[in-house]
Design a protein around this motif. Structure first.
Motif, short mmCIF file in Angstrom:
data_model
loop_
_atom_site.label_atom_id
_atom_site.label_comp_id
_atom_site.label_asym_id
_atom_site.label_seq_id
_atom_site.Cartn_x
_atom_site.Cartn_y
_atom_site.Cartn_z
N LEU A 69 0.84 -1.19 0.00
CA LEU A 69 0.00 0.00 0.00
C LEU A 69 0.87 1.25 0.00
O LEU A 69 0.44 2.33 -0.35
CB LEU A 69 -0.90 0.02 1.24
CG LEU A 69 -1.93 -1.10 1.34
CD1 LEU A 69 -2.63 -1.06 2.69
CD2 LEU A 69 -2.95 -0.99 0.22
N SER A 121 -1.48 -3.51 -8.15
CA SER A 121 -2.86 -3.83 -7.81
C SER A 121 -3.12 -5.32 -8.02
O SER A 121 -3.86 -5.95 -7.28
CB SER A 121 -3.84 -2.97 -8.61
OG SER A 121 -3.77 -3.30 -9.97
N ASN A 159 -4.12 -7.99 -5.17
CA ASN A 159 -5.30 -8.82 -5.38
C ASN A 159 -5.00 -10.30 -5.21
O ASN A 159 -5.77 -11.04 -4.59
CB ASN A 159 -5.85 -8.52 -6.77
CG ASN A 159 -7.17 -9.23 -7.03
OD1 ASN A 159 -7.23 -10.12 -7.86
ND2 ASN A 159 -8.19 -8.85 -6.29
N TYR A 219 -12.48 -8.27 -9.00
CA TYR A 219 -11.31 -7.56 -9.54
C TYR A 219 -10.34 -8.52 -10.20
O TYR A 219 -9.59 -8.15 -11.08
CB TYR A 219 -10.62 -6.78 -8.42
CG TYR A 219 -11.44 -5.64 -7.88
CD1 TYR A 219 -12.22 -4.85 -8.74
CD2 TYR A 219 -11.45 -5.33 -6.53
CE1 TYR A 219 -12.99 -3.81 -8.26
CE2 TYR A 219 -12.22 -4.29 -6.04
CZ TYR A 219 -12.98 -3.54 -6.91
OH TYR A 219 -13.73 -2.51 -6.42
N GLU A 273 -13.40 4.46 0.84
CA GLU A 273 -13.90 3.31 0.09
C GLU A 273 -12.98 3.01 -1.10
O GLU A 273 -12.70 1.85 -1.40
CB GLU A 273 -15.32 3.62 -0.40
CG GLU A 273 -15.96 2.44 -1.12
CD GLU A 273 -17.22 2.85 -1.87
OE1 GLU A 273 -17.97 3.70 -1.36
OE2 GLU A 273 -17.42 2.32 -2.98
N ILE A 296 -10.08 1.16 0.21
CA ILE A 296 -10.39 -0.26 0.48
C ILE A 296 -10.35 -1.05 -0.83
O ILE A 296 -9.72 -2.10 -0.93
CB ILE A 296 -11.78 -0.40 1.12
CG1 ILE A 296 -11.83 0.34 2.45
CG2 ILE A 296 -12.12 -1.87 1.31
CD1 ILE A 296 -13.23 0.48 3.02
N ARG A 297 -11.02 -0.49 -1.84
CA ARG A 297 -11.08 -1.20 -3.12
C ARG A 297 -9.68 -1.39 -3.71
O ARG A 297 -9.37 -2.43 -4.27
CB ARG A 297 -11.96 -0.43 -4.11
CG ARG A 297 -13.44 -0.52 -3.75
CD ARG A 297 -14.28 0.32 -4.68
NE ARG A 297 -15.68 0.35 -4.28
CZ ARG A 297 -16.59 -0.55 -4.62
NH1 ARG A 297 -16.23 -1.56 -5.41
NH2 ARG A 297 -17.82 -0.47 -4.20
N LYS A 298 -8.84 -0.35 -3.55
CA LYS A 298 -7.47 -0.48 -4.07
C LYS A 298 -6.70 -1.54 -3.30
O LYS A 298 -5.92 -2.30 -3.86
CB LYS A 298 -6.76 0.86 -4.01
CG LYS A 298 -7.28 1.82 -5.07
CD LYS A 298 -6.27 2.88 -5.39
CE LYS A 298 -6.51 3.38 -6.79
NZ LYS A 298 -5.49 4.32 -7.21
N ALA A 299 -6.92 -1.58 -1.97
CA ALA A 299 -6.23 -2.58 -1.16
C ALA A 299 -6.66 -3.98 -1.56
O ALA A 299 -5.88 -4.93 -1.48
CB ALA A 299 -6.54 -2.35 0.32
N LEU A 300 -7.90 -4.10 -2.03
CA LEU A 300 -8.38 -5.41 -2.47
C LEU A 300 -7.92 -5.73 -3.88
O LEU A 300 -8.25 -6.79 -4.41
CB LEU A 300 -9.91 -5.46 -2.42
CG LEU A 300 -10.54 -5.32 -1.04
CD1 LEU A 300 -12.04 -5.37 -1.14
CD2 LEU A 300 -10.03 -6.40 -0.11
N GLY A 301 -7.20 -4.79 -4.49
CA GLY A 301 -6.62 -5.07 -5.80
C GLY A 301 -7.40 -4.51 -6.96
O GLY A 301 -7.25 -4.98 -8.08
N ALA A 302 -8.25 -3.49 -6.71
CA ALA A 302 -8.95 -2.88 -7.84
C ALA A 302 -7.96 -2.14 -8.71
O ALA A 302 -7.22 -1.30 -8.22
CB ALA A 302 -10.01 -1.91 -7.32
N PRO A 321 -3.16 4.27 -2.50
CA PRO A 321 -4.01 3.49 -1.61
C PRO A 321 -3.82 3.86 -0.14
O PRO A 321 -4.79 3.95 0.61
CB PRO A 321 -3.59 2.05 -1.88
CG PRO A 321 -2.50 2.07 -2.86
CD PRO A 321 -2.40 3.43 -3.43
N ILE A 322 -2.59 4.10 0.27
CA ILE A 322 -2.34 4.37 1.69
C ILE A 322 -2.96 5.70 2.11
O ILE A 322 -3.56 5.81 3.17
CB ILE A 322 -0.83 4.29 2.02
CG1 ILE A 322 -0.59 4.41 3.51
CG2 ILE A 322 -0.03 5.34 1.26
CD1 ILE A 322 -1.19 3.27 4.29
N LEU A 375 -6.75 5.20 2.28
CA LEU A 375 -7.17 4.43 3.45
C LEU A 375 -7.09 5.26 4.73
O LEU A 375 -7.87 5.08 5.65
CB LEU A 375 -6.30 3.20 3.61
CG LEU A 375 -6.77 1.95 2.89
CD1 LEU A 375 -5.77 0.84 3.06
CD2 LEU A 375 -8.12 1.51 3.42
#
Lengths: 267, 405
Positions: free
Chosen positions: A80, A104, A108, A136, B314, B317-323, B398-399, B402
């Motif tokens: 991150l 990313s 993921n 994703y 949000e 979060i989405r970026k952390a999930l790999g969006a 992302p950081i 978040l």
């Protein structure tokens, strides 16, 4: 997924995480703050950086007071944030050379996050939350649903798949977050004070889940400042002012987590 | 990610802030509706002008007294000769003129008409020849025109306009009845078709009678007000115009055409002039509407910026999930485009609905291109004005996202 869980320990396994001479600093000149510095170079005040290997299947607790650099370390491990200097190999890949698009993809496929503040997407059902990383990754809808339901059942929330975050308790929200983190079967589970906002019963539930995941071979890095939580880990690192000051192994890498082991090893 | 999924996320985002989304759409709605409606009003007024001019007959020419460069100079020079019946006869008897079909001298006056105990003042009393009816595109609905014989015999007959007939006779049949115009009794022989009014004067509020009768009763046998000339076709109006100039310069004994003491108005050229005026009018209305559409677009940018700021966490979060970047970009672009598409769709509906009502006396006529154009531009505006906030969202680290509170 490529990550087949191998119960046998190879002779020289590639560590899941290998960081060498990693530093992270904010600001410039005299105002520079080193969030991660490691030991100083002999004879100077220059930070040498933090070096650390974490092996496949390990369960590491990173402890430290606030400002010790543990969150910075976690953000870098989770791709991150980027380090100021040093190298970071995740599953053998040098993350420093990746662009935003590839990062990313790494986040993921290789990393599952659990945050202190749950960080669920608002107004979205538990099932959709857990499906998100799969979406994703480009997994088809039917497959996505099946795997998300399986993950939710694993954390004991199969009944609550249609609930939105504001309809779930803190413990349930965190369990949704755990399901979301494990649904892609990542190499690494990163948990940033996962029990910081939970009552003791929910804490036990969530930690039991994480212990279970580690017992099936998943590598876990957990950040905490509670000894009670650190008791669950196989290895405990203590950070003070951006340096690792102690590194204690509580259980072997290839065994079960200490709390689940028959002997019930206490720190 | 699949399009359907993106659409669902976008719709969810819009529904989460219903009032805000509705107000933003309202901006686009008003923009699109006003483009469609104002252009329709412009178009409607242009068509109304065109119709009223063509209803006068496009191949008719009106000759009236006065210099082409304004009356004052000619009056000062004392050389103004009024138009006379003789001028009209000269035009009519001009043998080699193939361009001129018919000629009608016209005198206009006003007086009060009486029928029984009903008294009414028609807009105008016209004295002319029967050729006038065809040239001025006046058709009899009931009864008949007066004839050349009526003119030669100075008979006291009259044809009434629809409005005048209604005022004097109401439901009664006027044909064959006697009315009194300024003390002189006239027999009604016909009633004209209603032309319908556009503008301030009602073309149906008229009494038409033979020229000598009107001259005898009211105006005297001097000058006429106008000479109405009908060209043989719409294409020969220019030829007819130069023919009229040549003949009248002769009868008025003027050598220099620049010093002519009469003026010829061509309905076709009038039409062109009026058309270009209404075109300017339409363009101005369109410009005003386009500005409101632009303001609606800026509203989208504004609201999307707020949305991005609000949902920074949000996004994190989405970026952390790999969006990937493209997914975040797509999500916010879809949201802004959805706003503009729905707003524009409602705007089209509102514009078309609004065009069914007449606005300041003008019946709007919707231009199909304006509907497509306004809709297309609104959607493009959604994409364009949404791209800045969406880009901002997609390029957040992302950081930072978040940690955003």
């Amino acid at each position: 997924m490529r990550h087949v869980i191998d119960k046998r320990v190879p002779a020289h396994p590639v560590p899941v995480i290998r960081i060498s001479r990693l530093t992270k600093s904010y600001g410039h000149g005299d105002a520079t703050v080193h969030a991660l510095r490691g030991p100083s170079r002999p004879g100077t005040d220059e930070p040498e950086g933090v070096s650390l290997d974490i092996e496949q299947g390990d369960y590491v607790a990173v402890m430290g007071s606030s400002g010790s650099g543990k969150s910075t370390l976690m953000n870098i491990l989770g791709c991150l944030d980027v380090p100021t200097s040093g190298r970071y190999l995740l599953d053998g890949i040098d993350v420093g050379h990746l662009d935003e698009q590839q990062l990313s993809l790494v986040r993921n496929r290789k990393i599952g996050f659990v945050f202190q503040s749950f960080n669920l997407v608002p107004r979205t059902t538990a099932l959709a939350q857990v499906e998100l990383p799969l979406a994703y990754a480009g997994v088809r809808a039917a497959e996505r649903r099946r795997r998300a339901m399986a993950a939710l059942s694993l954390v004991g929330l199969g009944e609550r798949a249609g609930h939105k975050p504001n309809q779930l308790s803190g413990g349930q929200q965190q369990r949704v977050a755990v399901a979301r983190a494990l649904v892609t079967a990542p190499a690494l589970l990163l948990a940033d004070e996962p029990t910081g906002n939970l009552d003791s019963r929910s804490t036990e539930e969530v930690l039991a889940l994480i212990d279970g995941l580690n017992a099936t071979g998943r590598t876990v890095v957990l950040i905490t400042h509670e000894d009670e939580v650190a008791r669950h880990a196989k290895r405990v690192l203590r950070l003070v002012d951006g340096q690792i000051v102690s590194d204690v192994r509580q259980a072997p890498v290839d065994g079960p987590p200490p709390v689940l082991s028959p002997a019930g090893v206490m720190a | 990610m699949i399009l359907w999924q993106t659409l669902r996320f976008a719709a969810g985002g819009l529904i989460a802030n219903k009032v805000r989304s509705a107000l933003t759409m309202l901006g686009v709605l008003i923009g699109v509706a006003s483009v469609i409606l104002l252009l329709a009003v412009g178009n409607g007024s242009s068509q109304a002008v065109k119709e009223s001019i063509t209803s006068l007959g496009t191949n008719s020419l009106t000759v009236s007294t006065g210099s082409a460069f304004g009356g004052a100079r000619s009056v000062a020079s004392g050389s103004v000769k009024k138009l006379t019946v003789a001028d009209a006869k000269a035009l009519a008897s001009d043998g080699d003129s193939a361009a001129i079909r018919s000629v009608a001298p016209v005198v206009t006056t006003s007086t009060t008409a009486l029928y029984g105990n009903i008294s009414y003042s028609p807009g105008s009393v016209v004295g002319t020849y029967p050729a006038y009816f065809e040239t001025a595109n006046q058709k009899v609905a009931h009864g008949d025109y007066f004839t050349d014989d009526d003119v030669l015999g100075s008979r006291k007959v009259a044809v009434l306009g629809a409005t005048t007939a209604k005022q004097l006779f109401d439901a009664e049949d006027p044909v064959g009845k006697k009315i009194v115009l300024g003390g002189t009794p006239f027999t009604v022989v016909g009633v004209l078709q209603a032309k319908g009014g556009s503008g301030f004067t009602d073309p149906d509020d008229v009494v038409i009678a033979p020229l000598p009768t009107v001259q005898n009763a009211f105006t005297g046998f001097g000058a006429v007000n106008q000479i109405l000339v009908q060209a043989s076709s719409a294409d020969t109006t220019t030829a007819a115009q130069s023919e009229i100039t040549r003949v009248l310069l002769g009868t008025h004994a003027i050598a220099d055409p620049a010093k002519a003491d009469f003026r010829i108005t061509n309905q076709a050229s009038l039409l062109t002039a009026r058309e270009s005026t209404t075109k300017t009018f339409t363009v101005l209305l369109g410009a005003v509407a386009a500005i409101s559409l632009l303001v609606g677009g800026i509203g989208i940018t504004n609201i999307m910026l707020v949305t991005v700021t609000e949902r920074t966490r949000e996004i994190g979060i989405r970026k952390a999930l790999g969006a990937p970047r493209a997914v975040i970009l797509g999500q916010f672009l879809t949201e802004s485009t959805l706003l503009s598409v729905i707003g524009a769709g409602l705007g089209v509906a509102a514009g078309i609905a609004g065009s069914h009502f007449s606005i300041v006396g003008i019946k709007p006529v919707v231009i199909p291109e304006s509907v497509l154009g306004a809709f297309g531009i609104a959607v493009a505006i959604g994409l364009f004005f949404g791209s800045y906030p969406a880009n901002r969202a997609a390029s957040l680290r992302p950081i930072d996202a978040l940690r955003h509170e």
